[in-house]
Scaffold this active site. Structure first.
Site, mmCIF file in Angstrom:
data_model
loop_
_atom_site.group_PDB
_atom_site.id
_atom_site.type_symbol
_atom_site.label_atom_id
_atom_site.label_comp_id
_atom_site.label_asym_id
_atom_site.label_seq_id
_atom_site.Cartn_x
_atom_site.Cartn_y
_atom_site.Cartn_z
ATOM 1 N N HIS A 100 0.848 -1.191 0.000
ATOM 2 C CA HIS A 100 0.000 0.000 0.000
ATOM 3 C C HIS A 100 0.888 1.247 0.000
ATOM 4 C CE1 HIS A 100 -3.842 -1.998 1.833
ATOM 5 N NE2 HIS A 100 -3.291 -2.735 0.880
ATOM 6 N N GLU A 105 0.957 3.901 1.866
ATOM 7 C CA GLU A 105 1.470 4.324 3.173
ATOM 8 C C GLU A 105 2.609 3.428 3.648
ATOM 9 O OE1 GLU A 105 -3.018 5.229 3.102
ATOM 10 O OE2 GLU A 105 -1.706 3.597 2.464
ATOM 11 N N CYS A 137 -5.753 2.199 5.932
ATOM 12 C CA CYS A 137 -6.419 0.970 6.375
ATOM 13 C C CYS A 137 -5.779 0.527 7.697
ATOM 14 C CB CYS A 137 -6.280 -0.114 5.303
ATOM 15 S SG CYS A 137 -4.613 -0.819 5.185
ATOM 16 N N CYS A 188 -2.026 -0.214 7.388
ATOM 17 C CA CYS A 188 -1.229 0.998 7.220
ATOM 18 C C CYS A 188 -1.184 1.807 8.513
ATOM 19 C CB CYS A 188 -1.767 1.829 6.066
ATOM 20 S SG CYS A 188 -1.558 1.019 4.467
#
Length: 151
Positions: free
Chosen positions: A47, A49, A77, A80
């Protein structure tokens, strides 16, 4: 946030999901930016992040990013948020919310950053809806340019 949005747009054009992040140090200087790399790397943990946290730690030669701020195009999320917490990032600033990307078919776990902050008893500062309009436009850009994939 502008740099996170720009990096996200680059990722979208490369066939990635519509997520971007930027990390700034305590003086507001840019440390790094990144976008989602899930499909490029066949890695569901890539992801934006998490990728940005990895980059920043490598660049700064530390696992603690204290006094840093992460700007994310969408609310991080749970995975993250955990990475941000473990890295000791002081502040999260995000544009759109988990609910916004759920409406697009992303299989997000509907636990907000505010809920995780409370449950984890963390001191992270959370700023929601920053440049929300621009980040919603980014999601629309993704809808127009997306590759057909399962999210």
């Amino acid at each position: 946030m502008i740099l996170a949005v720009e990096k996200c747009r680059i990722g979208i054009l490369k066939g990635q999901s519509p997520f971007g992040a930027a990390i700034a140090d305590k003086s507001g200087n840019l440390v790094c930016t990144d976008h989602n790399h899930v499909f490029e790397k066949n890695d569901p943990t890539a992801h934006a992040e998490v990728s940005a946290v990895r980059k920043a730690c490598k660049k700064l030669k530390t696992i603690k990013l204290k006094d840093c701020t992460i700007y994310s195009t969408t609310e991080p999320c749970p995975m993250c948020f955990s990475a941000i917490h473990w890295a000791g990032i002081k502040r999260i600033v995000f544009g759109t919310r988990i609910e916004d990307v759920q409406k697009l078919g992303f299989s997000e776990i509907p636990i907000s950053n505010s809920q995780m902050k409370k449950l984890g008893k963390t001191e992270i500062i959370i700023e929601k809806d920053f440049m929300r309009k621009e980040n919603l436009e980014l999601l629309n850009f993704w809808k127009k340019n997306r590759k057909s994939r399962t999210y």
